[in-house]
Design a protein around this motif. Structure first.
Motif, PDB file in Angstrom:
ATOM      1  N   ASP A   1       0.869  -1.178   0.000  1.00  0.00           N
ATOM      2  CA  ASP A   1       0.000   0.000   0.000  1.00  0.00           C
ATOM      3  C   ASP A   1       0.903   1.224   0.000  1.00  0.00           C
ATOM      4  O   ASP A   1       1.494   1.573   1.025  1.00  0.00           O
ATOM      5  CB  ASP A   1      -0.909   0.010   1.231  1.00  0.00           C
ATOM      6  CG  ASP A   1      -1.871   1.199   1.220  1.00  0.00           C
ATOM      7  OD1 ASP A   1      -1.773   2.034   0.301  1.00  0.00           O
ATOM      8  OD2 ASP A   1      -2.707   1.299   2.134  1.00  0.00           O
ATOM      9  N   VAL A   2       1.029   1.853  -1.149  1.00  0.00           N
ATOM     10  CA  VAL A   2       1.848   3.064  -1.254  1.00  0.00           C
ATOM     11  C   VAL A   2       0.984   4.288  -1.551  1.00  0.00           C
ATOM     12  O   VAL A   2       1.502   5.363  -1.880  1.00  0.00           O
ATOM     13  CB  VAL A   2       2.940   2.901  -2.339  1.00  0.00           C
ATOM     14  CG1 VAL A   2       3.911   1.801  -1.959  1.00  0.00           C
ATOM     15  CG2 VAL A   2       2.328   2.622  -3.702  1.00  0.00           C
ATOM     16  N   THR A   3      -0.348   4.128  -1.456  1.00  0.00           N
ATOM     17  CA  THR A   3      -1.279   5.232  -1.696  1.00  0.00           C
ATOM     18  C   THR A   3      -1.583   5.940  -0.381  1.00  0.00           C
ATOM     19  O   THR A   3      -1.999   5.298   0.591  1.00  0.00           O
ATOM     20  CB  THR A   3      -2.586   4.725  -2.324  1.00  0.00           C
ATOM     21  OG1 THR A   3      -2.291   4.034  -3.537  1.00  0.00           O
ATOM     22  CG2 THR A   3      -3.534   5.880  -2.611  1.00  0.00           C
ATOM     23  N   PHE A   4      -1.382   7.245  -0.335  1.00  0.00           N
ATOM     24  CA  PHE A   4      -1.606   8.000   0.891  1.00  0.00           C
ATOM     25  C   PHE A   4      -3.107   8.200   1.127  1.00  0.00           C
ATOM     26  O   PHE A   4      -3.887   8.323   0.176  1.00  0.00           O
ATOM     27  CB  PHE A   4      -0.929   9.365   0.812  1.00  0.00           C
ATOM     28  CG  PHE A   4       0.558   9.307   1.004  1.00  0.00           C
ATOM     29  CD1 PHE A   4       1.137   9.694   2.199  1.00  0.00           C
ATOM     30  CD2 PHE A   4       1.384   8.844  -0.015  1.00  0.00           C
ATOM     31  CE1 PHE A   4       2.509   9.635   2.382  1.00  0.00           C
ATOM     32  CE2 PHE A   4       2.745   8.774   0.155  1.00  0.00           C
ATOM     33  CZ  PHE A   4       3.315   9.173   1.364  1.00  0.00           C
ATOM     34  N   PRO A   5      -3.518   8.231   2.392  1.00  0.00           N
ATOM     35  CA  PRO A   5      -4.920   8.535   2.694  1.00  0.00           C
ATOM     36  C   PRO A   5      -5.300   9.921   2.170  1.00  0.00           C
ATOM     37  O   PRO A   5      -4.446  10.807   2.045  1.00  0.00           O
ATOM     38  CB  PRO A   5      -4.963   8.494   4.229  1.00  0.00           C
ATOM     39  CG  PRO A   5      -3.748   7.735   4.648  1.00  0.00           C
ATOM     40  CD  PRO A   5      -2.715   8.004   3.603  1.00  0.00           C
ATOM     41  N   ASN A   6      -6.573  10.090   1.888  1.00  0.00           N
ATOM     42  CA  ASN A   6      -7.072  11.371   1.380  1.00  0.00           C
ATOM     43  C   ASN A   6      -8.196  11.871   2.271  1.00  0.00           C
ATOM     44  O   ASN A   6      -9.233  11.219   2.403  1.00  0.00           O
ATOM     45  CB  ASN A   6      -7.566  11.215  -0.062  1.00  0.00           C
ATOM     46  CG  ASN A   6      -8.073  12.531  -0.632  1.00  0.00           C
ATOM     47  OD1 ASN A   6      -7.630  13.606  -0.231  1.00  0.00           O
ATOM     48  ND2 ASN A   6      -8.997  12.450  -1.574  1.00  0.00           N
ATOM     49  N   ILE A   7      -7.970  13.021   2.906  1.00  0.00           N
ATOM     50  CA  ILE A   7      -9.021  13.655   3.719  1.00  0.00           C
ATOM     51  C   ILE A   7      -9.877  14.504   2.777  1.00  0.00           C
ATOM     52  O   ILE A   7      -9.492  15.600   2.381  1.00  0.00           O
ATOM     53  CB  ILE A   7      -8.414  14.515   4.842  1.00  0.00           C
ATOM     54  CG1 ILE A   7      -7.514  13.651   5.737  1.00  0.00           C
ATOM     55  CG2 ILE A   7      -9.514  15.168   5.670  1.00  0.00           C
ATOM     56  CD1 ILE A   7      -6.786  14.444   6.814  1.00  0.00           C
TER      57      ILE A   7
ATOM     58  N   GLU B   1      -2.479   1.221   7.362  1.00  0.00           N
ATOM     59  CA  GLU B   1      -1.760   0.092   7.959  1.00  0.00           C
ATOM     60  C   GLU B   1      -0.341  -0.066   7.425  1.00  0.00           C
ATOM     61  O   GLU B   1       0.466  -0.794   8.002  1.00  0.00           O
ATOM     62  CB  GLU B   1      -2.542  -1.202   7.748  1.00  0.00           C
ATOM     63  CG  GLU B   1      -3.860  -1.234   8.494  1.00  0.00           C
ATOM     64  CD  GLU B   1      -4.514  -2.591   8.439  1.00  0.00           C
ATOM     65  OE1 GLU B   1      -4.042  -3.509   9.145  1.00  0.00           O
ATOM     66  OE2 GLU B   1      -5.491  -2.744   7.694  1.00  0.00           O
ATOM     67  N   ALA B   2      -0.028   0.612   6.326  1.00  0.00           N
ATOM     68  CA  ALA B   2       1.328   0.569   5.785  1.00  0.00           C
ATOM     69  C   ALA B   2       2.192   1.707   6.309  1.00  0.00           C
ATOM     70  O   ALA B   2       3.383   1.767   6.016  1.00  0.00           O
ATOM     71  CB  ALA B   2       1.287   0.622   4.257  1.00  0.00           C
TER      72      ALA B   2
END
Length: 228
Positions: free
Chosen positions: A145-151, A221-222
Motif C-alpha cells: 500500500d503506497v497510496t496515501f490517505p485522502n481527507i 496500515e502501511a
C-alpha cells in the motif's frame, strides 16, 4: 615456533587458527645452519552469517523493510521482492549505512513499490560474508500500500464543552484517525476513529474552555499518513 616437519622437502597439513587476521612466519633450516623465512598473512572467517529478524513480518508495507543479522564480516546484503504478476526484483543494501549494536547489525531500506500497489508480494533477504558463506531469511508475504490517505472533507461543530467531528476519508486500509491538541502544555496524539463507517469518521470529544489548535492525522496500515 611450532615444528611442522623434520627431514622433509615439502609439507601439506591442516592447522587451526583464531578468527580474524593472522600473520605467521615459516622458518626452514638445513643441516649447515642455513635458514630462510617466509611470511604469510590471511583472514579466518569460519562462522556462517545468520539473519535473525526481518520486518514487516505480515500485514502491509509501504516499501520500507528492516533486517537484523549477526555476522562480523558481511560482504553483500540483498533484498529480493516481487510476485509472478509483475515479476521479481532485487536491491543491494549499503552495509555502511547499517548500525551495529551488541553483536547485532540493523539495516533498513526503502523500495519503490508503485508497480505492486494493491497487490501481495513476497520478500526475503540474502546475506553473504567475505568467505562466501550465505544465509537467506524466511520468505514472507505482505500486501503493498503506497497510496496515501485522502481527507476529502473535515467538518466539526462545537456544542458546549464538546466538539463533534465528521470527516470524509478515502482509505481502504485504515489504521487510525488521531488528533493532537497543540494548545495543551504537553500535546500528544489521541484517537478519534479506529475504523471508518462508509468512509466517514464520526467522533465526539470534550475540550476545556478557550482556543484550541488541532492537528488531524490519518494513518493507514502501511504507515502512509495525511495531516490537516
Amino acid at each position: 615456533w611450532s615444528r611442522v616437519c623434520s627431514n622433509c622437502v615439502e609439507y601439506t597439513g591442516r592447522r587451526s587458527f583464531n578468527e580474524g587476521n593472522n600473520s605467521i612466519t615459516f622458518r626452514a633450516s638445513d643441516g649447515l645452519g642455513n635458514t630462510r623465512y617466509v611470511n604469510l598473512s590471511f583472514f579466518i572467517d569460519s562462522k556462517k552469517p545468520r539473519i535473525i529478524k526481518t520486518t514487516p513480518s505480515n500485514g502491509f508495507t509501504d516499501g520500507t523493510f528492516f533486517v537484523t543479522f549477526k555476522e562480523d564480516n558481511p560482504a553483500l546484503l540483498i533484498l529480493h521482492y516481487g510476485n509472478p504478476l509483475v515479476g521479481y526484483r532485487n536491491i543491494e543494501l549499503d552495509l555502511s549505512q547499517c548500525v551495529e549494536n551488541l553483536g547485532k547489525t540493523y539495516c533498513n531500506t526503502e523500495v519503490n513499490l508503485i508497480d505492486y500497489d494493491g497487490q501481495e508480494i513476497e520478500y526475503w533477504f540474502n546475506l553473504t560474508d567475505i568467505s562466501g558463506f550465505s544465509h537467506a531469511s524466511r520468505r514472507l508475504d505482505v500486501d503493498v500500500d503506497v497510496t496515501f490517505p485522502n481527507i476529502v472533507d473535515l467538518d466539526f461543530e462545537v456544542i458546549g464543552g464538546f466538539v463533534n467531528f465528521n470527516m470524509l476519508i478515502e482509505e481502504e486500509n485504515l489504521d487510525s484517525v488521531d488528533y493532537m491538541d497543540n494548545s495543551e502544555l504537553r500535546p500528544r496524539w489521541r484517537t478519534l476513529c479506529s475504523r471508518l463507517n462508509d468512509g466517514s469518521c464520526i467522533a465526539r470529544k470534550s475540550f476545556s474552555d478557550g482556543n484550541h489548535n488541532l492537528d488531524i492525522q490519518v494513518i493507514d496500515e502501511a504507515g502512509n499518513s495525511a495531516t490537516e
